[in-house]
Design a protein around this motif. Sequence first.
Motif, mmCIF file in Angstrom:
data_model
loop_
_atom_site.group_PDB
_atom_site.id
_atom_site.type_symbol
_atom_site.label_atom_id
_atom_site.label_comp_id
_atom_site.label_asym_id
_atom_site.label_seq_id
_atom_site.Cartn_x
_atom_site.Cartn_y
_atom_site.Cartn_z
ATOM 1 N N LEU A 146 -4.399 -43.164 1.575
ATOM 2 C CA LEU A 146 -5.177 -43.952 2.415
ATOM 3 C C LEU A 146 -4.257 -45.221 2.512
ATOM 4 C CD1 LEU A 146 -7.522 -45.170 4.333
ATOM 5 C CD2 LEU A 146 -8.314 -46.017 2.141
ATOM 6 N N LEU A 147 -3.373 -45.378 3.788
ATOM 7 C CA LEU A 147 -2.455 -46.299 3.978
ATOM 8 C C LEU A 147 -3.139 -47.502 4.617
ATOM 9 C CD1 LEU A 147 0.593 -47.217 4.071
ATOM 10 C CD2 LEU A 147 0.866 -45.854 6.280
ATOM 11 N N CYS A 148 -3.122 -48.611 3.950
ATOM 12 C CA CYS A 148 -3.479 -49.712 4.672
ATOM 13 C C CYS A 148 -2.470 -50.698 4.477
ATOM 14 C CB CYS A 148 -4.544 -50.273 3.734
ATOM 15 S SG CYS A 148 -6.181 -49.538 3.542
ATOM 16 N N LEU A 149 -2.099 -51.108 5.872
ATOM 17 C CA LEU A 149 -1.208 -52.409 5.861
ATOM 18 C C LEU A 149 -1.331 -53.778 5.838
ATOM 19 C CD1 LEU A 149 0.640 -50.820 9.094
ATOM 20 C CD2 LEU A 149 1.199 -50.115 6.670
ATOM 21 N N ILE A 150 -0.843 -54.605 5.054
ATOM 22 C CA ILE A 150 -1.009 -55.805 4.870
ATOM 23 C C ILE A 150 -1.078 -56.850 6.314
ATOM 24 C CG2 ILE A 150 1.160 -56.842 4.518
ATOM 25 C CD1 ILE A 150 -2.195 -57.500 2.385
ATOM 26 N N ASP A 151 -0.595 -56.431 7.307
ATOM 27 C CA ASP A 151 -0.697 -56.953 8.350
ATOM 28 C C ASP A 151 -1.672 -56.513 9.336
ATOM 29 O OD1 ASP A 151 0.819 -54.926 9.062
ATOM 30 O OD2 ASP A 151 2.623 -56.013 9.813
ATOM 31 N N HIS A 152 -2.366 -55.450 8.856
ATOM 32 C CA HIS A 152 -3.756 -54.985 9.770
ATOM 33 C C HIS A 152 -4.897 -55.209 8.686
ATOM 34 C CE1 HIS A 152 -0.598 -53.347 12.270
ATOM 35 N NE2 HIS A 152 -1.537 -52.882 13.158
ATOM 36 N N PRO A 153 -5.258 -56.376 8.199
ATOM 37 C CA PRO A 153 -6.234 -56.804 7.278
ATOM 38 C C PRO A 153 -7.846 -56.620 7.835
ATOM 39 C CG PRO A 153 -5.511 -58.828 7.776
ATOM 40 C CD PRO A 153 -4.656 -57.726 8.516
ATOM 41 N N LEU A 154 -7.891 -56.970 9.104
ATOM 42 C CA LEU A 154 -9.128 -57.152 9.915
ATOM 43 C C LEU A 154 -9.815 -55.982 10.057
ATOM 44 C CD1 LEU A 154 -8.189 -59.853 12.284
ATOM 45 C CD2 LEU A 154 -8.671 -60.140 9.823
ATOM 46 N N VAL A 155 -10.083 -55.216 8.997
ATOM 47 C CA VAL A 155 -10.775 -53.888 9.193
ATOM 48 C C VAL A 155 -12.050 -53.869 8.130
ATOM 49 C CG1 VAL A 155 -9.200 -52.411 10.162
ATOM 50 C CG2 VAL A 155 -9.441 -52.536 7.536
ATOM 51 N N SER A 156 -13.125 -53.047 8.186
ATOM 52 C CA SER A 156 -14.270 -53.151 7.476
ATOM 53 C C SER A 156 -14.295 -52.163 6.694
ATOM 54 C CB SER A 156 -15.512 -53.229 8.294
ATOM 55 O OG SER A 156 -15.706 -51.858 8.813
ATOM 56 N N THR A 216 -11.537 -50.785 0.447
ATOM 57 C CA THR A 216 -11.151 -49.626 0.039
ATOM 58 C C THR A 216 -11.733 -49.191 -1.137
ATOM 59 O OG1 THR A 216 -8.802 -50.728 -1.029
ATOM 60 C CG2 THR A 216 -8.913 -49.860 1.291
ATOM 61 N N ALA A 217 -12.644 -49.930 -1.895
ATOM 62 C CA ALA A 217 -13.341 -49.425 -3.225
ATOM 63 C C ALA A 217 -14.275 -48.347 -2.687
ATOM 64 C CB ALA A 217 -14.012 -50.442 -3.772
ATOM 65 N N HIS A 218 -13.880 -47.139 -3.169
ATOM 66 C CA HIS A 218 -14.668 -45.935 -2.726
ATOM 67 C C HIS A 218 -14.603 -44.643 -3.641
ATOM 68 C CE1 HIS A 218 -15.526 -42.437 -0.253
ATOM 69 N NE2 HIS A 218 -16.092 -43.282 0.768
ATOM 70 N N ALA A 219 -15.523 -44.024 -3.919
ATOM 71 C CA ALA A 219 -15.868 -43.198 -4.649
ATOM 72 C C ALA A 219 -14.756 -42.154 -4.642
ATOM 73 C CB ALA A 219 -17.171 -42.537 -4.734
ATOM 74 N N LYS A 220 -14.312 -41.745 -3.646
ATOM 75 C CA LYS A 220 -13.271 -40.842 -3.384
ATOM 76 C C LYS A 220 -11.877 -41.115 -3.698
ATOM 77 C CE LYS A 220 -15.712 -37.340 -1.919
ATOM 78 N NZ LYS A 220 -15.629 -35.781 -2.174
ATOM 79 N N ILE A 221 -11.785 -42.527 -3.854
ATOM 80 C CA ILE A 221 -10.377 -43.133 -4.239
ATOM 81 C C ILE A 221 -10.421 -43.382 -5.650
ATOM 82 C CG2 ILE A 221 -8.800 -45.157 -3.798
ATOM 83 C CD1 ILE A 221 -10.049 -45.549 -1.259
ATOM 84 N N SER A 222 -9.577 -42.477 -6.286
ATOM 85 C CA SER A 222 -9.459 -42.414 -7.693
ATOM 86 C C SER A 222 -8.276 -42.953 -8.254
ATOM 87 C CB SER A 222 -9.507 -40.816 -8.208
ATOM 88 O OG SER A 222 -8.346 -40.254 -7.765
ATOM 89 N N GLU A 223 -7.232 -43.092 -7.313
ATOM 90 C CA GLU A 223 -5.904 -43.777 -7.715
ATOM 91 C C GLU A 223 -5.554 -44.648 -6.517
ATOM 92 O OE1 GLU A 223 -3.916 -43.137 -10.423
ATOM 93 O OE2 GLU A 223 -5.300 -41.774 -11.179
ATOM 94 N N ARG A 224 -5.187 -45.878 -6.960
ATOM 95 C CA ARG A 224 -4.690 -46.876 -6.018
ATOM 96 C C ARG A 224 -3.493 -47.443 -6.355
ATOM 97 N NH1 ARG A 224 -8.990 -51.457 -4.936
ATOM 98 N NH2 ARG A 224 -8.643 -51.872 -7.114
ATOM 99 N N ARG A 225 -2.519 -47.726 -5.203
ATOM 100 C CA ARG A 225 -1.234 -48.419 -5.669
ATOM 101 C C ARG A 225 -1.428 -49.645 -4.541
ATOM 102 N NH1 ARG A 225 -1.981 -45.376 -9.125
ATOM 103 N NH2 ARG A 225 -0.608 -43.699 -9.850
ATOM 104 N N VAL A 226 -0.721 -50.626 -4.975
ATOM 105 C CA VAL A 226 -0.402 -51.622 -4.122
ATOM 106 C C VAL A 226 0.974 -52.002 -4.324
ATOM 107 C CG1 VAL A 226 -0.892 -54.017 -4.058
ATOM 108 C CG2 VAL A 226 -2.448 -52.876 -4.766
ATOM 109 N N VAL A 227 1.712 -51.819 -3.257
ATOM 110 C CA VAL A 227 3.003 -51.688 -3.153
ATOM 111 C C VAL A 227 3.577 -53.284 -2.707
ATOM 112 C CG1 VAL A 227 5.324 -50.699 -2.282
ATOM 113 C CG2 VAL A 227 3.368 -49.384 -2.728
ATOM 114 N N LEU A 228 4.458 -53.888 -3.685
ATOM 115 C CA LEU A 228 4.896 -55.035 -3.345
ATOM 116 C C LEU A 228 6.495 -55.157 -3.293
ATOM 117 C CD1 LEU A 228 2.760 -56.956 -6.254
ATOM 118 C CD2 LEU A 228 2.237 -56.748 -3.744
#
Length: 180
Positions: free
Chosen positions: A82-92, A23-35
């Motif tokens: 951009l919502l990434c789920l931890i149980d769906h990590p197998l994406v590129s 998810t490192a992308h020039a258009k992503i300026s803010e990132r949140r990791v919700v724990l």
Amino acid sequence: MGSPKALLAYQGRPFLEHLLEITAHAKISERRVVLGAHSEPIAKNIALPPEEVVINDHWERGQLSSIQAAILTLPAGTDGLLLCLIDHPLVSGALVNELIEQFYVTRAKIVLPVYEGRRGHPVIFSAALYDELLHAPMEKGARAVVWAHAEEVLEVPTNEEGCVLNLNDPETLLRATGAE
């Protein structure tokens, strides 16, 4: 799964590290990791900038509570989530890049991948939907917002089965990754 999903190995590193990299992308300026449930061991094992970490004390309410926790910490002016789920990590990274590109080209309110007719993750929600996500019914989650905007969903075809694989049990993980 025997340990927090974020720390399970994929390609020699934890799921969460993989998702952070793709998810490192020039258009992503803010990132949140919700724990939530396993915040301490995750924070101990993965180097996360403190400003990116959001602790969801209400994680037992479900995924929507984590989305809401993230939205509440975003600065004004973000374009979307951009919502990434931890149980769906197998994406590129290529899939993430394609979703982001389509979001900006089309200005669709919701952008998501589709594998063999099945909708998957990650999903992009336009900032125009933040208020609806903050007020969606917990029992329906973010799906309620997707359903309410059915005509405004852009489906991006992909050949990546990982976008639909929900890794919630050891057998699925083994089948999907060949891990032992």
